[in-house]
Scaffold this motif. Structure first.
Motif, PDB file in Angstrom:
ATOM      1  N   ASN A  97      49.243  34.835  43.350  1.00 43.00           N
ATOM      2  CA  ASN A  97      49.031  33.814  42.318  1.00 43.00           C
ATOM      3  C   ASN A  97      49.162  34.508  40.972  1.00 43.00           C
ATOM      4  O   ASN A  97      48.216  35.131  40.484  1.00 43.00           O
TER       5      ASN A  97
ATOM      6  N   ASN B  98      49.767  34.304  37.179  1.00 38.07           N
ATOM      7  CA  ASN B  98      49.781  33.566  35.920  1.00 38.07           C
ATOM      8  C   ASN B  98      50.017  34.574  34.801  1.00 38.07           C
ATOM      9  O   ASN B  98      49.081  35.088  34.188  1.00 38.07           O
TER      10      ASN B  98
ATOM     11  N   SER C 186      46.042  37.148  35.920  1.00 37.82           N
ATOM     12  CA  SER C 186      45.601  36.097  35.006  1.00 37.82           C
ATOM     13  C   SER C 186      45.341  36.690  33.619  1.00 37.82           C
ATOM     14  O   SER C 186      45.370  37.913  33.433  1.00 37.82           O
TER      15      SER C 186
END
Length: 263
Positions: A162, A164, A203
Motif C-alpha cells: 500500500n 501512498n 505514507s
C-alpha cells in the motif's frame, strides 16, 4: 582604651576570616566550574568520538556493499554473458570453416541466433538490476510495485503493498536508496527469513515519509549484536543515514521481522 584595641583586633580578625572565607569560596567555585567544564568537554569529545566511529562504520558498510555488488555483477557477467559469448564464438568459427552441410549450417546459425537472444536478455537483466528503467522513468512507487509483482509472480513470497507516495517527494538519488532498501528487505525475507508473506506500507505524515515493512519469516533475536551488525542491516543503516532518516526494527525467533523508517 585596652577594650577598644581588643574590639578593633576582633573586627580585623573577623574581617580577615571573612576575606579568607570569600577567597576559599571563590577558589572552590572556580575549581567546581573548571571541573564541570572539563566533564562537559569530555562528554562532548566522547560524543564526537562515537559519531566519528559510527560514520566510519557506515562508510565501511557502504564500501563493503559496493564491493559485494561489484562481485555480483562480475559473477553475472562471467556466468551469463561470457558463457553465451563463448557459444557464439564457437558456432561462428564453425561457420568460418565452411565445411558444413546445409542442415548443419542451419543448426549452427540457429544456435548463434538463440545464444545472441539469451545474451541480450542477460545484459538487459544485469542493467535492470543496476538501475531499473521504471524507477528512472516513473519513480519509486511504480518501481516498488513492479518489484513486488515480480516476486509475487515467482511465488517465492506473497507481497502486499500500500504505497501512498507523492511523486518527487524524494530526489531521484534518494528514491534509489529507498528502492535498494526495499530490495534488501525482500531478499532477506526470502533468503534468510524463509518468509511466505510480507507487507510494504508507505505514507506521509507531517512532511515525513513513513516506510514500514513486515514479514512472517522465522525471525531472529534482535538483541544479539551479530544481527544488529550484519551486512544486511549495515547496508540498510548506511542508506537510511544517507537519506537523513531514522529507523527502528524488531524481530523474535518464530515471529517474523519488522522495520520502520522515517525520512
Amino acid at each position: 582604651m585596652k577594650k577598644l584595641l581588643i574590639q578593633e583586633n576582633q573586627v580585623i580578625l573577623i574581617a580577615l576570616i571573612g576575606v579568607l572565607l570569600l577567597l576559599f569560596m571563590g577558589v572552590a567555585l572556580l575549581l567546581f566550574f573548571f571541573s564541570s567544564r572539563k566533564k562537559i568537554v569530555d562528554k562532548e569529545l566522547d560524543k564526537k568520538k562515537l559519531e566519528v566511529t559510527h560514520q566510519k562504520e557506515i562508510i565501511q558498510s557502504i564500501i563493503i556493499t559496493q564491493e559485494e555488488e561489484r562481485k555480483r555483477i562480475a559473477q553475472d557477467l562471467h556466468d551469463d554473458i561470457s558463457s553465451k559469448l563463448n557459444v557464439i564464438n564457437l558456432n561462428a568459427n564453425l561457420l568460418k570453416d565452411g565445411d558444413l552441410s546445409p542442415e548443419e549450417y542451419l543448426i549452427v546459425n540457429n544456435g548463434i541466433l538463440e545464444a545472441t537472444d539469451k545474451t541480450l536478455e542477460s545484459a538487459r537483466k544485469i542493467a535492470h538490476n543496476l538501475l531499473p528503467p521504471i524507477l528512472e522513468e516513473f519513480g519509486f512507487k511504480d518501481a516498488v510495485e513492479e518489484l513486488s509483482d515480480s516476486f509475487n509472480n515467482s511465488r517465492k513470497i506473497n507481497i502486499t503493498y500500500n504505497i501512498n507516495y507523492t511523486k518527487n517527494h524524494l530526489t531521484p538519488q534518494n528514491e534509489l536508496h529507498l528502492f535498494r532498501i526495499t530490495q534488501e528487505l525482500i531478499n532477506n525475507s526470502v533468503r534468510h527469513g524463509k518468509a511466505k508473506k510480507s507487507t510494504i506500507t508507505v505514507s506521509h505524515k507531517d512532511n515525513n515519509l513513513i516506510f514500514s515493512y513486515t514479514d512472517n519469516g522465522i525471525g531472529f533475536d534482535s538483541n544479539k549484536d551479530e544481527h544488529k551488525k550484519g551486512l544486511g542491516m549495515k547496508n540498510i543503516e548506511s542508506r537510511v543515514s544517507l537519506l537523513n532518516g531514522k529507523y527502528s526494527f524488531g524481530s523474535e525467533v518464530g515471529k517474523g521481522f519488522n522495520i520502520l523508517i522515517v525520512i
